[in-house]
Design an enzyme around this catalytic site. Structure first.
Site, PDB file in Angstrom:
ATOM      1  N   GLY A  13      -7.646  -1.765  -4.399  1.00 42.24           N
ATOM      2  CA  GLY A  13      -7.080  -2.929  -3.717  1.00 42.24           C
ATOM      3  C   GLY A  13      -7.898  -3.203  -2.455  1.00 42.24           C
ATOM      4  CB  ALA A  15      -6.948   0.085   1.562  1.00 44.29           C
ATOM      5  N   GLY A  16      -9.147   0.116  -0.651  1.00 40.95           N
ATOM      6  CA  GLY A  16     -10.184   0.840  -1.392  1.00 40.95           C
ATOM      7  C   GLY A  16     -11.492   0.067  -1.425  1.00 40.95           C
ATOM      8  CG  HIS A 235      10.369  -9.797   2.602  1.00 34.53           C
ATOM      9  ND1 HIS A 235      11.021 -11.000   2.739  1.00 34.53           N
ATOM     10  CD2 HIS A 235       9.147  -9.969   3.145  1.00 34.53           C
ATOM     11  CE1 HIS A 235      10.211 -11.860   3.340  1.00 34.53           C
ATOM     12  NE2 HIS A 235       9.065 -11.254   3.598  1.00 34.53           N
ATOM     13  CB  SER A 249       5.774 -16.500   2.058  1.00 32.00           C
ATOM     14  OG  SER A 249       5.068 -16.273   3.253  1.00 32.00           O
ATOM     15  NE  ARG A 284       8.268  -9.308   6.680  1.00 29.65           N
ATOM     16  CZ  ARG A 284       7.112  -9.229   6.036  1.00 29.65           C
ATOM     17  NH1 ARG A 284       6.789  -8.116   5.405  1.00 29.65           N
ATOM     18  NH2 ARG A 284       6.301 -10.260   6.023  1.00 29.65           N
ATOM     19  CD  GLU A 365       2.494  -0.929   0.657  1.00 32.66           C
ATOM     20  OE1 GLU A 365       1.860  -1.961   0.352  1.00 32.66           O
ATOM     21  OE2 GLU A 365       3.689  -0.750   0.356  1.00 32.66           O
ATOM     22  CB  SER A 380       0.656  -4.716   5.431  1.00 35.31           C
ATOM     23  OG  SER A 380       0.213  -4.072   4.309  1.00 35.31           O
ATOM     24  CG  LEU A 381      -2.726  -8.663   3.780  1.00 37.34           C
ATOM     25  CD1 LEU A 381      -2.909 -10.177   3.665  1.00 37.34           C
ATOM     26  CD2 LEU A 381      -3.135  -7.995   2.479  1.00 37.34           C
TER      27      LEU A 381
HETATM   28  C1  LIG Z   1       4.581  -9.933  -2.730  1.00 33.46           C
HETATM   29  C2  LIG Z   1       3.880  -9.301  -1.561  1.00 33.46           C
HETATM   30  C3  LIG Z   1       3.411 -10.089  -0.526  1.00 33.46           C
HETATM   31  C4  LIG Z   1       2.771  -9.517   0.564  1.00 33.46           C
HETATM   32  N1  LIG Z   1       2.319 -10.324   1.565  1.00 33.46           N
HETATM   33  C5  LIG Z   1       1.682  -9.765   2.622  1.00 33.46           C
HETATM   34  C6  LIG Z   1       1.165 -10.596   3.658  1.00 33.46           C
HETATM   35  O1  LIG Z   1       1.245 -11.817   3.605  1.00 33.46           O
HETATM   36  N2  LIG Z   1       0.563 -10.001   4.721  1.00 33.46           N
HETATM   37  C7  LIG Z   1       0.434  -8.626   4.828  1.00 33.46           C
HETATM   38  O2  LIG Z   1      -0.111  -8.160   5.809  1.00 33.46           O
HETATM   39  N3  LIG Z   1       0.894  -7.824   3.831  1.00 33.46           N
HETATM   40  C8  LIG Z   1       1.494  -8.359   2.741  1.00 33.46           C
HETATM   41  N4  LIG Z   1       1.958  -7.540   1.739  1.00 33.46           N
HETATM   42  C9  LIG Z   1       1.621  -6.102   1.767  1.00 33.46           C
HETATM   43  C10 LIG Z   1       0.131  -5.916   1.400  1.00 33.46           C
HETATM   44  O3  LIG Z   1      -0.214  -6.817   0.390  1.00 33.46           O
HETATM   45  C11 LIG Z   1      -0.172  -4.501   0.932  1.00 33.46           C
HETATM   46  O4  LIG Z   1       0.377  -3.562   1.820  1.00 33.46           O
HETATM   47  C12 LIG Z   1      -1.670  -4.265   0.865  1.00 33.46           C
HETATM   48  O5  LIG Z   1      -2.298  -5.284   0.117  1.00 33.46           O
HETATM   49  C13 LIG Z   1      -1.930  -2.907   0.251  1.00 33.46           C
HETATM   50  O6  LIG Z   1      -3.287  -2.796  -0.082  1.00 33.46           O
HETATM   51  P1  LIG Z   1      -3.819  -1.416  -0.667  1.00 33.46           P
HETATM   52  O7  LIG Z   1      -5.270  -1.600  -0.955  1.00 33.46           O
HETATM   53  O8  LIG Z   1      -3.412  -0.304   0.210  1.00 33.46           O
HETATM   54  O9  LIG Z   1      -3.009  -1.197  -2.025  1.00 33.46           O
HETATM   55  P2  LIG Z   1      -2.935  -2.012  -3.396  1.00 33.46           P
HETATM   56  O10 LIG Z   1      -3.441  -3.381  -3.289  1.00 33.46           O
HETATM   57  O11 LIG Z   1      -1.554  -1.814  -3.874  1.00 33.46           O
HETATM   58  O12 LIG Z   1      -3.961  -1.226  -4.336  1.00 33.46           O
HETATM   59  C14 LIG Z   1      -3.647   0.044  -4.862  1.00 33.46           C
HETATM   60  C15 LIG Z   1      -4.741   0.437  -5.837  1.00 33.46           C
HETATM   61  O13 LIG Z   1      -4.525   1.778  -6.277  1.00 33.46           O
HETATM   62  C16 LIG Z   1      -4.569   1.839  -7.696  1.00 33.46           C
HETATM   63  N5  LIG Z   1      -3.761   2.979  -8.132  1.00 33.46           N
HETATM   64  C17 LIG Z   1      -2.422   3.169  -8.017  1.00 33.46           C
HETATM   65  N6  LIG Z   1      -2.093   4.366  -8.558  1.00 33.46           N
HETATM   66  C18 LIG Z   1      -3.243   4.923  -9.013  1.00 33.46           C
HETATM   67  C19 LIG Z   1      -3.553   6.159  -9.673  1.00 33.46           C
HETATM   68  N7  LIG Z   1      -2.618   7.063  -9.989  1.00 33.46           N
HETATM   69  N8  LIG Z   1      -4.848   6.411 -10.006  1.00 33.46           N
HETATM   70  C20 LIG Z   1      -5.826   5.506  -9.704  1.00 33.46           C
HETATM   71  N9  LIG Z   1      -5.585   4.335  -9.074  1.00 33.46           N
HETATM   72  C21 LIG Z   1      -4.307   4.055  -8.743  1.00 33.46           C
HETATM   73  C22 LIG Z   1      -4.031   0.471  -8.121  1.00 33.46           C
HETATM   74  O14 LIG Z   1      -4.351   0.182  -9.457  1.00 33.46           O
HETATM   75  C23 LIG Z   1      -4.763  -0.420  -7.102  1.00 33.46           C
HETATM   76  O15 LIG Z   1      -6.094  -0.610  -7.502  1.00 33.46           O
HETATM   77  C24 LIG Z   1       2.607  -8.104   0.633  1.00 33.46           C
HETATM   78  C25 LIG Z   1       3.080  -7.297  -0.408  1.00 33.46           C
HETATM   79  C26 LIG Z   1       3.717  -7.881  -1.491  1.00 33.46           C
HETATM   80  C27 LIG Z   1       4.234  -7.005  -2.590  1.00 33.46           C
END
Ligand SMILES: Cc1cc2nc3c(=O)[nH]c(=O)nc-3n(C[C@H](O)[C@H](O)[C@H](O)COP(=O)(O)OP(=O)(O)OC[C@H]3O[C@@H](n4cnc5c(N)ncnc54)[C@H](O)[C@@H]3O)c2cc1C
Length: 541
Positions: A13, A15-16, A235, A249, A284, A365, A380-381
């Site tokens: 995602g 972060a990665g 939320h 949103s 929130r 996250e 969070s983004l």
């Molecule tokens: C509907 C919604 C709206 C949002 N809107 C906002 C916003 O407007 N502003 C804001 O700041 N935040 C928002 N957030 C929160 C924000 O989107 C997330 O916290 C952030 O994008 C997380 O990014 P990440 O890269 O940590 O994780 P993710 O994007 O969740 O990526 C996780 C990755 O890990 C992989 N993975 C999971 N388990 C495994 C495993 N066992 N083995 C290998 N890979 C695995 C997944 O496939 C994915 O590639 C929102 C969240 C939601 C649900």
């Protein structure tokens, strides 16, 4: 001897991807694994925006104000130094995201910024109705440049199984290659977990079911500390659909949307009554709690904005409501309810995003450091990008090339787990449904000891039921015990924090107590769960 550092990033995602790009830019070779391509990561769901203080000359906003809003919103238990770094870097992060191709909405030539909950000034930058998608797309394109240079190797259809840990140090991971059906070892000078939140513990939430918490659960069982698990963000404004909860949103309230319930034929604008004109945009945790306390169906009204403004400023909310509940929001109010959305808790990390295991990092996250007891929308983004950058820099500084250590035992154990026959009558789907029911029943917006204890007992029963065999795919079978163990850890932490703070609202301990004014750390020691309080700020340096 290899001449480049090699790291393994689990999860692709925001972060990665960011960590992969920043590491590759430093000449580090990255293997980036995830079960699905980045386009399917939960990050693409983010709509509302990402925070940064821009245009200081045109407003009274300041980095100090962003920091104090974030700390206050997190009820003063987020890492202070960490939050400072996050907010100070935010303007540079927006510039960098633009540079790599993120198209932010602009007004009068400048990046536009909207109001979000708990923030003193408008500082949420956005890309129309698809901020997450735009950022992910730009990051994918940037990562591709390094893929062409041979610095990033992607592996889809690959699941994390366990970390290779010896004597407090991480040497890589065992992964499950879904295509071949085999377990294999990927060695690395450092491993970065970027596996997102734990939505699937609760079944239907606003997030992705692919984020099941397995990785955090498995690491916990391997001795990795977890932090603040009890803080789960509900939320305030979601709508219920057959498959999941859909997010309305916060931008809708940022544009002026008003929350109310009906008392006979009179509308009661309870947030404004309680907190004044900005009441609808309280953080929130506060809004969700107030909705819960009404005990009534609550509605969100944006109709007074008029169709033209709605279609210009929040078209995604219009489309969502029309498509899923057949409501034209330019004429009618939206019936909403709070739902599980985000996890402030996760893998405990220090300022450099290192865990308590050397050379094992966590970002995005799945890590816990910036949000304390409640996260502000848009942070969070920002944290996903910032943490990816911080971890890449720390790895560049620190990770060393090492002599190979043998992990034959771990690999054999993983292969055995994959070969185990499915048995019994219980299916993985049955367990998931029961798990979600336990979590939703006992870990709602308001909790109390009796419910939390019942939740722990129910999880223990589920764990022992699984011991008599489980039907499902290889992944479902080997992932279930760590997932249930994580769920148990969440309940244990919520039970241990005997106070109300942010998103942890206890019916039996309604007050905030200074005794609990710090993070909870939970550790696993051969099956025992031990919760401590990080009063010395062990994870804040
Ligand atoms: C509907 C919604 C709206 C949002 N809107 C906002 C916003 O407007 N502003 C804001 O700041 N935040 C928002 N957030 C929160 C924000 O989107 C997330 O916290 C952030 O994008 C997380 O990014 P990440 O890269 O940590 O994780 P993710 O994007 O969740 O990526 C996780 C990755 O890990 C992989 N993975 C999971 N388990 C495994 C495993 N066992 N083995 C290998 N890979 C695995 C997944 O496939 C994915 O590639 C929102 C969240 C939601 C649900």
């Amino acid at each position: 001897m290899k001449d480049k550092k090699e790291i393994l990033i689990i999860g692709s995602g925001i972060a990665g991807l960011t960590c992969a790009i920043e590491s590759a830019a430093r000449g580090i070779h990255v293997t980036l694994v995830s079960p699905y391509p980045s386009e399917r990561a939960q990050s693409v769901l983010a709509a509302g925006g990402i925070n940064a203080v821009l245009h200081k000359e045109a407003s009274e906003d300041s980095t100090d104000c962003h920091i104090s809003d974030t700390l206050k919103g997190g009820l003063n238990i987020a890492g202070k130094e960490a939050v400072r770094g996050l907010c100070e870097d935010a303007p540079q992060i927006i510039k960098w995201l633009e540079k790599i191709g993120t198209v932010f909405t602009r007004e009068d030539g400048n990046v536009a910024q909207r109001a979000f909950g708990g923030q003193t000034y408008n500082r949420t930058c956005y890309c129309g109705a698809s901020t997450g998608k735009q950022i992910v797309t730009a990051l994918i394109m940037e990562a591709r440049r390094y893929e062409c240079m041979g610095l990033i190797s992607r592996r889809n259809r690959t699941q994390f199984m366990s970390a290779l840990i010896k004597d407090g140090r991480c040497y890589g991971a065992v992964v499950f290659d879904e295509a071949s059906g085999n377990a294999e070892i990927i060695r690395a000078d450092a491993v970065v977990m970027a596996t997102g939140g734990q939505n699937c513990l609760f079944g239907k939430t606003t997030g992705s079911k692919l984020n099941d918490g397995y990785a955090a659960g498995r690491l916990f069982m391997q001795g990795v500390d977890l932090k603040n698990l009890e803080f789960i963000q509900y939320h305030p404004t979601t709508i219920r659909t057959a498959q999941k909860k859909m997010l309305v949103s916060e931008a809708a309230r940022g544009e002026g949307g008003r929350l109310y319930y009906m008392d006979g034929d009179r509308r009661v604008y309870f947030m404004e009554d309680k907190f004044g004109p900005k009441g609808n945009l309280m953080p929130r945790d506060v809004v969700s709690r107030c909705i819960y306390e009404t005990g009534k169906q609550v509605y969100l009204d944006v109709s007074f904005l008029g169709r033209e403004k709605i279609m210009k400023r929040i078209p995604e909310v219009y489309d969502l409501c029309m498509k899923y509940i057949g409501i034209d929001i330019s004429r009618e109010s939206i019936p909403i309810e709070p739902s599980v959305h985000f996890f402030m808790g996760g893998i405990a990390v220090n300022l450099k995003h290192q865990t308590n295991i050397e050379d094992l990092y966590a970002v995005g996250e799945c890590a816990s450091i910036y949000h304390g007891a409640n996260r502000l929308g848009g942070n969070s983004l920002l944290a996903a990008v910032y943490s990816g950058k911080v971890a890449a820099a720390a790895i560049d500084d620190k990770a060393e090339r090492r002599e190979d250590v043998l992990f034959d035992e771990e690999l054999n154990a993983a292969k055995k787990a994959l070969q185990e026959e499915a048995g019994g009558t219980l299916t993985a789907e049955d367990v998931r449904v029961k798990l979600a029911s336990v979590m939703n029943t006992n870990l709602g917006i308001v909790r109390e000891d009796r419910e939390l204890l019942k939740g722990i007992e129910d999880i223990d029963s589920l764990i022992s039921e699984c011991g008599s065999g489980l039907r499902g795919s290889a992944y479902e079978r080997y992932s279930m015990i760590p997932v249930l163990t994580l769920a148990r850890a969440v309940l244990v932490c919520a039970r241990e924090r005997k106070e109300s703070r942010g998103s942890q609202l206890r019916r039996d301990y309604p007050d905030t107590s200074e005794d609990y004014g710090c993070a909870t750390i939970i550790s696993y020691d051969g099956g025992d769960f031990s919760v401590t309080y990080d009063r010395e700020g062990r994870y804040e340096s």
